[in-house]
Every structure is written in C-alpha cells, then in structure tokens.
Design an enzyme around this catalytic site. Structure first.
Site, short mmCIF file in Angstrom:
data_model
loop_
_atom_site.label_atom_id
_atom_site.label_comp_id
_atom_site.label_asym_id
_atom_site.label_seq_id
_atom_site.Cartn_x
_atom_site.Cartn_y
_atom_site.Cartn_z
N HIS A 182 0.83 -1.21 0.00
CA HIS A 182 0.00 0.00 0.00
C HIS A 182 0.86 1.25 0.00
O HIS A 182 2.06 1.22 0.27
CB HIS A 182 -0.95 0.01 1.20
CG HIS A 182 -0.26 0.08 2.53
ND1 HIS A 182 0.21 1.26 3.07
CD2 HIS A 182 0.04 -0.88 3.43
CE1 HIS A 182 0.76 1.02 4.25
NE2 HIS A 182 0.67 -0.27 4.49
N CYS A 195 3.37 -5.09 6.55
CA CYS A 195 3.02 -4.74 5.17
C CYS A 195 4.24 -4.24 4.40
O CYS A 195 5.31 -4.00 4.95
CB CYS A 195 1.94 -3.67 5.14
SG CYS A 195 0.33 -4.24 5.72
#
Length: 233
Positions: A182, A195
């Site tokens: 992201h 992440c």
C-alpha cells in the site's frame, strides 16, 4: 564484454532480483540500502490476528484466488520469473524514490511483483519487462514481513486499517492475516507492521496495472537470473 557487464550491473543495482528454485547462479551487483530502524515503526500498516481482522472488499475479478496466511506461501513456476528487460536506473535509490516506465513493454501480459527486503526494493514486471521499481518500507522486528509468493486477493484504493485506524491508500492484500502492499510515506527510519509500504504515487500506478490473482514474491536477498535481460530497451 567487460564494459557491457559493468553497464548491466550498474543498471540492475538498485532493483530486486530473486531466484526461487531456478538453476544457475544469479549475477550482477546490488546497491544495498540501509535497513530502516524498527523501534519507531509507524503504525500505518497492520498485521491482523485473523482473516476477519480487516473488512473484506468486493473482489475486482471473479477469479478469486485462495487466501493464504503469512506462513502459507504458494508455489510458483520458475518460468514465471523469466526477466526479459530491466529498467536503466542511474545511481542508488533513496527512501521515497521510485521509477515508472512502461515504454517498450508489452501492453498486456502477466504481472509479477518482486520484493527484496534486504535491498529494500520492489520491482513490477509485465510479461517479463520491468515497468516500475521503488524503495519500500517493510515489517519491523516484532511483526516482520512474510517471505514467499502470495497472490493478490483484495484491492481497495481507499482502505483504512480497522486495527490502527490508519489510511492504507491503494491497498492490495497479500495474506489473510493482514499483509498488504500500500501507499505510504517512505522515509528512512520507519517501518510497518508486516506490510510493504511504497510511495503513494507509485502505489497508485501499481494498483492500476495489477489484478486479483497476480503474485508478489517476497525474499530477503535472493536473486533472479537476469543474465539474458536487456537494459532499458
């Protein structure tokens, strides 16, 4: 021959290269970035405790792949990792840097994302042609990013972590326990909760070329064989 080799190595330097069961030794010099420090990792990306920890978004395709936990990577055909071209990138990457150049690459074809935690870089290939590369953030020591191959199972341009109440723009889910690629403020000294954070503008471009089921391969310093790849052609 030596001058060609040196030029090739310089171009490959900042980018990720991986080998997963491929025969032969990979070659080329890799420009290594300093690893971001973990203690002050910003809570912009959460590794949730269960598949239900993040709200599911409607899939963007009917061909929904099997969701996998961080400890359940998939097998991948080594032929899918064939590299035909790498981007010509001068100088080392720094945090916040990225390149994107689709010129000369096929307009269609399978997309593979490669992520090297040691080199702190992500590359995206379409039909074997590198079209983008970026410096990344990754998981801090207490919540490391997983290793292995994972399919994209969800895409949400406006995703917000329900654990940290933090925006995760252009999020693409890789694991059922909350690991995404992201958009993020990619700055030295920051990390994530598992992440892969990339510059937000790069995340937007990446979001635009991927589909559900495309695969991201995460390693920690392993290398692709790029001996037959062209540079920026």
């Amino acid at each position: 021959m030596a001058s060609w080799f040196n030029a090739m190595a310089k171009s490959i330097g900042p980018k990720l290269v991986i080998v997963l069961g491929l025969g032969g030794a990979a070659w080329g010099a890799m420009q290594m970035l300093d690893r971001p420090t973990a203690p002050d990792a910003e809570p912009i990306a959460a590794q949730a405790a269960s598949p239900a920890a993040e709200a599911a978004a409607p899939p963007t395709t009917s061909a929904q792949p099997v969701e996998r936990r961080s400890d359940q990577p998939m097998e991948i055909d080594p032929r899918a990792l064939t590299v035909k071209r790498v981007l010509a990138i001068d100088g080392p990457f720094r945090h916040g840097d990225y390149v994107w150049d689709e010129k000369g690459a096929p307009a269609t074809g399978p997309v593979i994302i490669t992520i090297d935690l040691k080199a702190e870089t992500l590359s995206v290939f379409r039909d074997g042609y590198e079209i983008g590369a970026a410096v990344i953030l990754y998981g801090a020591t207490d919540k490391p990013s997983p290793l292995g191959a994972f399919p994209i199972t969800q895409k949400d341009a406006d995703h917000v972590s329900n654990l940290y109440d933090a925006p995760m723009p252009y999020a693409q889910r890789l694991t059922s326990d909350g690991v995404f690629i992201h958009g993020s403020d990619v700055e030295y000294g920051r990390g994530t909760h598992g992440c892969i954070g990339v510059p937000t503008e790069f995340a937007k471009k990446l979001f635009g070329v991927t589909k559900i089921g495309d695969v991201a391969v995460i390693t920690n310093g392993k290398m692709l064989n790029v001996g037959k790849a062209k540079v920026g052609a």
